[in-house]
Design an enzyme around this catalytic site. Structure first.
Site, PDB file in Angstrom:
ATOM      1  N   ASP A 118      56.894  -5.318  40.356  1.00 38.46           N
ATOM      2  CA  ASP A 118      55.916  -4.858  39.374  1.00 38.46           C
ATOM      3  C   ASP A 118      54.652  -4.382  40.065  1.00 38.46           C
ATOM      4  O   ASP A 118      54.055  -3.382  39.684  1.00 38.46           O
ATOM      5  CB  ASP A 118      55.586  -5.973  38.387  1.00 38.46           C
ATOM      6  CG  ASP A 118      55.032  -7.226  39.080  1.00 38.46           C
ATOM      7  OD1 ASP A 118      55.423  -7.495  40.236  1.00 38.46           O
ATOM      8  OD2 ASP A 118      54.228  -7.947  38.466  1.00 38.46           O
ATOM      9  N   ARG A 146      48.928  -8.739  44.044  1.00 39.94           N
ATOM     10  CA  ARG A 146      48.406 -10.000  43.516  1.00 39.94           C
ATOM     11  C   ARG A 146      49.447 -11.115  43.643  1.00 39.94           C
ATOM     12  O   ARG A 146      50.465 -10.964  44.326  1.00 39.94           O
ATOM     13  CB  ARG A 146      47.947  -9.817  42.074  1.00 39.94           C
ATOM     14  CG  ARG A 146      49.067  -9.590  41.075  1.00 39.94           C
ATOM     15  CD  ARG A 146      48.517  -9.354  39.683  1.00 39.94           C
ATOM     16  NE  ARG A 146      49.566  -9.153  38.703  1.00 39.94           N
ATOM     17  CZ  ARG A 146      49.461  -8.352  37.658  1.00 39.94           C
ATOM     18  NH1 ARG A 146      48.359  -7.653  37.471  1.00 39.94           N
ATOM     19  NH2 ARG A 146      50.457  -8.231  36.787  1.00 39.94           N
ATOM     20  N   ASP A 147      49.210 -12.213  42.971  1.00 34.79           N
ATOM     21  CA  ASP A 147      50.114 -13.363  43.050  1.00 34.79           C
ATOM     22  C   ASP A 147      51.307 -13.170  42.120  1.00 34.79           C
ATOM     23  O   ASP A 147      51.560 -13.952  41.222  1.00 34.79           O
ATOM     24  CB  ASP A 147      49.369 -14.660  42.724  1.00 34.79           C
ATOM     25  CG  ASP A 147      48.640 -14.610  41.385  1.00 34.79           C
ATOM     26  OD1 ASP A 147      48.574 -13.515  40.769  1.00 34.79           O
ATOM     27  OD2 ASP A 147      48.128 -15.660  40.956  1.00 34.79           O
ATOM     28  N   GLU A 148      52.064 -12.100  42.383  1.00 35.23           N
ATOM     29  CA  GLU A 148      53.263 -11.784  41.612  1.00 35.23           C
ATOM     30  C   GLU A 148      54.266 -11.127  42.550  1.00 35.23           C
ATOM     31  O   GLU A 148      55.109 -11.793  43.109  1.00 35.23           O
ATOM     32  CB  GLU A 148      52.905 -10.896  40.419  1.00 35.23           C
ATOM     33  CG  GLU A 148      53.634 -11.311  39.154  1.00 35.23           C
ATOM     34  CD  GLU A 148      52.980 -10.767  37.894  1.00 35.23           C
ATOM     35  OE1 GLU A 148      53.726 -10.445  36.974  1.00 35.23           O
ATOM     36  OE2 GLU A 148      51.743 -10.661  37.838  1.00 35.23           O
ATOM     37  N   ASP A 153      60.106  -3.324  34.143  1.00 37.16           N
ATOM     38  CA  ASP A 153      59.508  -2.245  34.920  1.00 37.16           C
ATOM     39  C   ASP A 153      60.595  -1.427  35.617  1.00 37.16           C
ATOM     40  O   ASP A 153      60.562  -0.193  35.634  1.00 37.16           O
ATOM     41  CB  ASP A 153      58.548  -2.821  35.971  1.00 37.16           C
ATOM     42  CG  ASP A 153      57.472  -3.720  35.376  1.00 37.16           C
ATOM     43  OD1 ASP A 153      57.835  -4.699  34.703  1.00 37.16           O
ATOM     44  OD2 ASP A 153      56.285  -3.469  35.607  1.00 37.16           O
ATOM     45  N   TRP A 181      63.720  -5.816  28.954  1.00 34.16           N
ATOM     46  CA  TRP A 181      63.736  -6.377  30.301  1.00 34.16           C
ATOM     47  C   TRP A 181      65.182  -6.718  30.686  1.00 34.16           C
ATOM     48  O   TRP A 181      65.706  -6.201  31.662  1.00 34.16           O
ATOM     49  CB  TRP A 181      62.826  -7.605  30.356  1.00 34.16           C
ATOM     50  CG  TRP A 181      61.393  -7.284  30.648  1.00 34.16           C
ATOM     51  CD1 TRP A 181      60.688  -7.643  31.759  1.00 34.16           C
ATOM     52  CD2 TRP A 181      60.470  -6.547  29.833  1.00 34.16           C
ATOM     53  NE1 TRP A 181      59.382  -7.167  31.689  1.00 34.16           N
ATOM     54  CE2 TRP A 181      59.236  -6.483  30.520  1.00 34.16           C
ATOM     55  CE3 TRP A 181      60.557  -5.919  28.606  1.00 34.16           C
ATOM     56  CZ2 TRP A 181      58.109  -5.825  30.005  1.00 34.16           C
ATOM     57  CZ3 TRP A 181      59.437  -5.265  28.091  1.00 34.16           C
ATOM     58  CH2 TRP A 181      58.247  -5.220  28.784  1.00 34.16           C
ATOM     59  N   GLU A 223      48.408  -0.513  35.787  1.00 26.78           N
ATOM     60  CA  GLU A 223      49.167  -1.374  34.873  1.00 26.78           C
ATOM     61  C   GLU A 223      48.772  -1.134  33.424  1.00 26.78           C
ATOM     62  O   GLU A 223      49.604  -1.168  32.523  1.00 26.78           O
ATOM     63  CB  GLU A 223      48.917  -2.833  35.240  1.00 26.78           C
ATOM     64  CG  GLU A 223      49.676  -3.843  34.394  1.00 26.78           C
ATOM     65  CD  GLU A 223      49.516  -5.254  34.906  1.00 26.78           C
ATOM     66  OE1 GLU A 223      50.312  -6.125  34.495  1.00 26.78           O
ATOM     67  OE2 GLU A 223      48.606  -5.506  35.734  1.00 26.78           O
ATOM     68  N   HIS A 227      51.148  -0.161  39.600  1.00 27.07           N
ATOM     69  CA  HIS A 227      52.117  -0.710  38.655  1.00 27.07           C
ATOM     70  C   HIS A 227      52.845   0.480  38.036  1.00 27.07           C
ATOM     71  O   HIS A 227      52.340   1.117  37.138  1.00 27.07           O
ATOM     72  CB  HIS A 227      51.347  -1.483  37.582  1.00 27.07           C
ATOM     73  CG  HIS A 227      51.938  -2.789  37.212  1.00 27.07           C
ATOM     74  ND1 HIS A 227      51.556  -3.968  37.820  1.00 27.07           N
ATOM     75  CD2 HIS A 227      52.857  -3.137  36.295  1.00 27.07           C
ATOM     76  CE1 HIS A 227      52.215  -4.983  37.277  1.00 27.07           C
ATOM     77  NE2 HIS A 227      53.026  -4.496  36.352  1.00 27.07           N
TER      78      HIS A 227
END
Length: 870
Positions: A448, A452-454, A461, A519, A735, A756
């Site tokens: 995605d 960051r913390d992902e 996506d 998804w 995003e 994103h």
């Protein structure tokens, strides 16, 4: 005539990749020939083709798009293959390539090993010295629980980085094969691993609630050939030794701390006498922390580009480097610090009030700290990656030299296939932003966001961007790996699909409630998209059970809720981040009813599975899915539409989905189209759609006679729009539509990525409608296409090139006053049905009279010019 792009399972000369089943493909280019008369494929165990082990013979039907020979390769063997093509005009061409198998199902004699200090430090050096007599070839078969770098006799054994990649570790561990022949010599040799936590041992996800495993480890077998003999000369066990790594801390989100004073010079050479070395510990992974080893699916992850910075001195007194492009990768910094001096950097995506900013990275520290040993060496990370444009320098001298800094773009090795250039510079920038978003998020999995913390493989996506992705790059091998992970994960979810693939550990521990519409529908959308673009029927066949299981999962939710043939249960992201939730504008959930979206995707997945069944000749299944699809559409109409065709869900997304997904009868379409157009006009000629509605909005308009409005949305420069982001300095896709406000300030930090790619899905519409190249599902792989540009008057010229599996298509047009000139290139052995907008009734193309509302062009180059009809 020449043959190029010879690929094995969509990879160029793969070594050790999974090739089950074996698929070969190639592209033929010719200026004179138009069609294939015959093709012959030969496979041999030697480069001179003296020992041919497979010969198809010269056959007319041998397909260059995805040919599956009736041949089963042996383990650990290099094969050479060649193809000879004869054209309709007698031209002949031959080309060669190779592939090499890995261990296949051979049992590993090596053991997982780790450092005796692993409980305190997850980073370690691991090596083995061994003696060789004469040999002709050598291979290393490797993997790690964590990330590893491989060295042989002091030199890197591969140009790949971040090995073994990010995959479903708990169910299957990918193993890599490396040709190390040129790095070895007669006498003593040393092979060494540098191991760190990586994805396997990092806390992943915004909650950072779990790791795949607590112990980092490595496994390796080194085999050499001499004459007809094959010998195992080294395999990991407790005779290998471990040393301290100079990396003292690392994590995917954290970054890395490196102490150069801990380096052991020449550690991976036989001559090394420095450092403290301890015997490795044989390690058996705990159940549920590491699956069985399997030949790799992942294409290579490589350094791709280098960017140079300019220096900014901020109002806050910071020294910041601007690399001019939001990107994914790492950096190379020339150390100038004296021994014992520590410096650090932090990275971010944007500046605020002229100062460095990183709050939108949330808990991701995204930093690098280096303690110098006094040597002027080039420094880089080892066990992580970053998403960034800006870099803040901490504890550097004020007069740093920008030449000491480079940003290194890293992503999966993917051939660039698609190019668009127009007369509109901002549209060109939008295209570039979407392409850079793909580069930044195609690092072994389609993530995605990379910063960051992902940094996770969010399925929604991936699903909405897949068409754009496959136009921009050859993604078949990349998506094959992702689909393999999904197939494994799905077995744990009883047919469902987790929000991310690979799934985060906390979700694996609580499997309920993690399948959302749009998804989870990646299970049907992605296999069909890849098949449409590649024509690889064997890949579709492999994924067909996954498609069926996903439909079974949805139908089970339906049946348990009364069997209404609607999906009316569960938690769904639906039209994520849409702008039309007027009752709760702070919510990330859009205004379109989530069960409406779920029911549309219920039908969509059944429809795609029906198409797959028909393509694979599964007649009984096809009849079943046809009946089920009819029941869903009937129930959908009864639930959400009046008898006169008014939709009960009054949003742009609801109407666009109904049109694009073919959910309504023909007699309803005009009313639905009119309502969609009115809703856009009533919204100040602006979209209000989110992750689900945006990818289909312009396509629904173009498909229903309103391309003019689609182009107004594309070219709109006020918020909300694609070009608003361009005007505000974006170099990737945001995003949110309002990630950055008009005054340049960030709109929020809770969930706000500047890289994103989901809204970059507009590029698929640009290929299909602005340029006019439309793949045909009944002739996948672009063997046959439709060329039908919308031809907006707001552009003076458009150029497109797409290097498809069938060959290169080129489409261009330019408008001078009221006269338009088109140029088309149709590749060898392909054909296109062409529709020319605004053309007179009588027209000549290629010296022949044609009907501009639909005529066929064979392979060749064509030019046509005409005055637009009034």
């Amino acid at each position: 005539m020449k043959i190029r792009k010879l690929k094995t399972n969509h990879l160029t000369n793969p070594v050790g990749n999974s090739i089950e089943p074996l698929t070969l493909s190639w592209v033929v280019d010719s200026d004179k020939a138009t069609k294939q008369k015959s093709a012959r494929v030969e496979i041999a165990s030697d480069a001179g083709f003296k020992n041919v082990v497979f010969d198809s013979g010269a056959k007319a039907g041998t397909d260059s798009l995805a040919y599956s020979p009736d041949f089963k390769p042996a383990k650990r063997t290099r094969y050479f293959w060649r193809v000879t093509v004869v054209a309709d005009n007698g031209e002949t061409a031959t080309a060669k390539a190779f592939f090499e198998t890995g261990k296949l199902d051979e049992r590993w004699k090596a053991k997982w090993v780790t450092s005796p200090s692993n409980t305190e430090n997850k980073h370690f050096l691991l090596k083995k010295t061994f003696t060789l007599d004469d040999f002709s070839e050598a291979r290393a078969y490797c993997s790690a629980l964590g990330i590893y770098e491989l060295e042989v006799n002091g030199k890197a054994a591969t140009e790949e980085v971040l090995l073994p990649g990010f995959h479903t570790y708990t169910l299957q561990m990918q193993a890599q094969t490396f040709d190390i022949t040129k790095l070895l010599h007669k006498g003593e040799n040393t092979i060494g691993f540098h191991v760190g936590p990586g994805w396997y041992n990092s806390q992943l996800g915004w909650a950072q609630a779990g790791k795949y495993g607590e112990t980092t480890a490595a496994i390796c077998e080194v085999r050499v050939k001499a004459g007809n003999s094959d010998k195992l000369v080294a395999s990991t066990d407790d005779t290998w030794v471990c040393g301290q790594s100079p990396v003292v801390k690392s994590g995917i989100y954290y970054g890395e701390d490196y102490d150069a004073r801990l380096e052991i010079p020449g550690w991976s050479t036989p001559e090394c006498a420095a450092g403290k070395w301890e015997r490795a510990v044989v390690f058996k992974p705990l159940k549920g922390t590491a699956g069985p080893l399997h030949d790799r699916f992942s294409p290579r992850i490589l350094r791709q580009e280098v960017l140079k910075p300019e220096i900014i001195h901020t109002p806050a007194g910071e020294t910041v480097l601007d690399f001019k492009q939001n990107m994914t990768g790492w950096f190379e910094i020339t150390n100038r610090a004296p021994a014992g001096k520590t410096w650090s950097i932090q990275v971010g995506e944007l500046m605020q009030q002229g100062n460095f900013y990183r709050e939108n990275l949330r808990k991701a520290e995204a930093q690098y700290t280096y303690t110098s040993n006094g040597e002027g060496v080039v420094v880089r990370p080892h066990f992580t990656f970053y998403g960034f444009r800006y870099m803040r320098l901490n504890d550097f001298p004020a007069d740093v030299d920008p030449a000491d800094f480079k940003a290194v773009v890293i992503h999966t090795e993917l051939d660039r296939t698609g190019y668009i250039k127009t007369s509109h510079s901002k549209v060109n920038k939008l295209f570039s932003n979407a392409l850079w978003g793909q580069k930044g998020n195609f690092l072994d999995v389609p993530t995605d966001c990379p910063q960051r913390d992902e940094r996770l493989g969010w399925t929604g996506d991936a699903q909405v961007f897949s068409g754009t992705a496959c136009f921009n790059m050859d993604c078949t091998a990349f998506y094959t790996k992702y689909l393999n992970d999904m197939m494994l994960e799905q077995k744990l979810y009883d047919g469902g699909v987790p929000y991310t693939v690979p799934a985060m550990m906390d979700w694996l521990r609580n499997l309920k409630g993690h399948s959302s519409c749009a998804w989870g529908d990646v299970a049907t959308v992605l296999p069909w998209t890849v098949y449409t673009y590649s024509s690889d029927k064997e890949l579709l066949r492999k994924q067909y059970p996954v498609m069926k299981e996903w439909v079974r999962y949805i139908k089970r939710q339906d049946d348990e809720n009364g069997g209404r043939r609607l999906w009316l249960t569960g938690s769904h992201f639906a039209d994520w981040l849409a702008l039309d939730n007027y009752k709760n504008p702070d919510s990330a959930h859009g205004g379109t009813d989530k069960f409406y979206v779920a029911s549309v995707y219920y039908a969509h997945s059944v429809g795609l599975t029906l198409k797959a069944a028909e393509a694979l000749g599964e007649k009984t299944d096809a009849a079943y899915y046809a009946k089920l699809l009819g029941e869903i559409k009937e129930a959908f109409l009864n639930e959400y539409f009046t008898p006169n065709g008014r939709c009960a869900i009054d949003t742009q997304t609801a109407h666009a989905l109904a049109l694009h997904m073919d959910m309504v009868p023909k007699n309803f379409r005009k009313r639905i189209v009119d309502t969609l157009v009115r809703k856009i006009k009533d919204n100040d000629m602006a979209l209000a759609t989110g992750f689900v509605g945006t990818p289909v909005l312009c396509r629904a308009l173009s498909e229903n006679g309103h391309s003019d409005l689609a182009y107004e949305l594309l070219l709109r420069e006020k918020f909300p729009s694609w070009l608003n982001e361009v005007n505000l300095g974006a170099t990737t896709i945001w995003e949110r539509w309002n990630s950055v406000l008009a005054d340049g300030t960030i709109s929020g930090t809770g969930m706000n990525s500047m890289n994103h790619y989901a809204y970059g899905s507009i590029v698929e519409w640009m290929y299909r409608n602005l340029c006019g190249l439309r793949p045909r599902e009944d002739a996948p792989g672009f063997r046959k296409v439709e060329i039908k540009p919308d031809f907006p008057r707001s552009f003076k010229n458009v150029e497109m090139k797409y290097d498809s599996p069938a060959g290169t298509y080129e489409i261009s047009w330019k408008l001078v006053k009221n006269r338009v000139e088109f140029n088309f290139t149709i590749p060898f052995n392909a054909e296109a049905k062409v529709t020319l907008p605004g053309a007179p009734k009588k027209l000549k193309v290629g010296g022949k009279d044609v009907n501009p509302s639909g005529f066929t062009l064979k392979s060749g180059q064509y030019k046509v010019a005409y005055t637009l009809a009034k």
